[in-house]
Motif scaffolding. Structure first.
Motif, short mmCIF file in Angstrom:
data_model
loop_
_atom_site.label_atom_id
_atom_site.label_comp_id
_atom_site.label_asym_id
_atom_site.label_seq_id
_atom_site.Cartn_x
_atom_site.Cartn_y
_atom_site.Cartn_z
N LEU A 203 -3.33 -56.95 93.46
CA LEU A 203 -3.50 -57.20 92.15
C LEU A 203 -2.42 -55.55 91.89
O LEU A 203 -2.64 -54.78 92.12
N LEU A 204 -0.68 -55.77 90.53
CA LEU A 204 0.28 -55.24 90.49
C LEU A 204 -0.13 -54.95 89.18
O LEU A 204 -0.84 -55.51 88.48
N THR A 205 -0.37 -53.19 89.24
CA THR A 205 -0.71 -52.81 87.56
C THR A 205 0.81 -52.83 87.74
O THR A 205 1.71 -52.22 87.61
N LEU A 206 0.49 -52.65 86.05
CA LEU A 206 1.71 -53.08 85.33
C LEU A 206 1.98 -51.43 84.49
O LEU A 206 1.34 -51.55 83.49
N ASP A 207 3.01 -51.68 82.97
CA ASP A 207 2.63 -50.52 82.79
C ASP A 207 2.10 -51.50 81.42
O ASP A 207 2.67 -50.10 80.74
N ARG A 208 2.93 -52.64 80.88
CA ARG A 208 2.11 -52.65 79.76
C ARG A 208 1.83 -53.56 80.07
O ARG A 208 2.24 -54.75 81.31
N GLY A 226 -6.06 -49.18 78.87
CA GLY A 226 -4.88 -48.40 78.04
C GLY A 226 -3.51 -48.84 78.10
O GLY A 226 -3.08 -48.20 77.94
N GLY A 227 -3.32 -50.18 77.44
CA GLY A 227 -2.42 -50.61 77.00
C GLY A 227 -1.57 -51.00 78.33
O GLY A 227 -0.26 -51.02 77.97
N THR A 228 -2.44 -51.09 79.79
CA THR A 228 -1.57 -51.52 81.12
C THR A 228 -1.79 -53.11 81.02
O THR A 228 -1.89 -53.61 80.22
#
Length: 322
Positions: A203-208, A226-228
């Motif tokens: 799973l890649l985490t994204l800034d939004r 948190g808005g990610t």
């Protein structure tokens, strides 16, 4: 009654929660290594895979999981989640027909056409199935809430041996109890040298968030805490034993391409990654050696794990008491 649980993922945490609700004193042994249940954003999606299979227990399971989220939050535990639904785009009429055949009448759903989609999708999707009961939650927070609310004693360590009434730790005392429930998952199964079916994913985490509600076909995009946002899938080749998850460059390209096929990823920045391994081959109940077991939930850990844990914990308390 004293219940010993091996593993602090969703299966072990839920067993601890329901056993404690039944009046048991619970100790959880958890090594905390590569727990697949700690996925940053797990889908609660009853319509599975690329043929739309629906487990017969899915409706009861998803209802219980959402009820637990509400109970835990009412008790003061923060569980980042979203219950706005899951969107399942399908590529053609044949796939839609497969999905339609598998949908139980009791499952709320709506078929949508382009122009009706609640979030923008990449071009080419002729239909999408909206499942209003679906959503996402943060796996680690959910497991921590279940363990915390259970009041269980958590022993950090690796279990190297167990029987119907005891657990031996790699370093530490031998724990004694009235019942042992093994919920070790993929890592625990690998450590125990058990044959199984393991599949790693990333799973890649994204800034939004790329989409405001989860979108899933082959891979999935979903909001996170948190808005990610996240982009993930379980796609590596099956292996007979647990292996340390890796993320080869071809896998990165594959995952990004699948994400781009779902929605426009322009302007979305990758901030990190999480990798884990799932164990298939569901086992729920007492084994011939007297040890209880709940494992092999595969991708249905948050959909069915709490429901099956409630059944197993109830059976443990009832049968051990007699």
């Amino acid at each position: 009654m004293k219940v010993l649980v091996v593993g602090g993922g969703v299966a072990g945490a839920a067993v601890a929660y329901f056993a404690a609700q039944g009046g048991a004193q619970v100790t959880v042994v958890d090594a905390g290594v590569h727990a697949a249940s700690h996925v940053p954003s797990a889908l609660l999606n009853p319509v599975r895979g690329q043929s739309g299979q629906v487990d017969g227990r899915a409706l009861e399971g998803i209802s219980l999981t959402w009820a637990l989220v509400r109970e835990l939050e009412a008790a003061g535990w923060s569980i980042p989640h979203g219950q706005e639904g899951v969107l399942r785009p399908v590529p053609d009429e044949r796939t839609r027909a497969k999905f339609a055949r598998n949908l139980p009448p009791a499952l709320p759903h709506r078929w949508l056409m382009p122009g009706e989609f609640p979030v923008p999708l990449s071009p080419g999707w002729p239909h999408a199935l909206l499942i209003p009961e679906g959503g996402w939650l943060e796996g680690a927070a959910f497991c921590a809430g279940l363990l915390g609310a259970s009041g269980a004693e958590v022993v950090r360590g690796r279990a190297v041996a167990w029987d119907a009434h005891s657990i031996t730790l790699e370093e530490g005392p031998r724990l004694q109890g009235d019942a042992v429930v093994w919920c070790g998952g993929a890592v625990g199964s690998g450590w125990a040298s058990e044959a199984g079916t393991h599949r790693a994913g990333t799973l890649l985490t994204l800034d939004r968030p790329a989409t405001t509600l989860p979108v899933s076909f082959g891979a999935y995009l979903a909001p996170g805490a948190g808005g990610t946002g996240v982009l993930g899938a379980t796609f590596e080749a099956l292996t007979p034993t647990w292996q340390e998850p890796t993320f080869p460059t071809p896998s990165l390209r594959w995952l990004l391409n699948r994400g781009d096929a779902l929605a426009d990823l322009r302007g979305v920045r990758v901030t990190g990654r999480w990798s884990g391994t799932r164990l298939s081959g569901l086992v729920a109940g007492r084994q011939t050696d007297g040890v209880w077991r709940l494992s092999g939930l595969s991708s249905k850990g948050f959909l069915l794990g709490p429901l099956l844990a409630r059944h197993v914990a109830g059976d443990v308390l009832r049968e051990t008491a007699t």
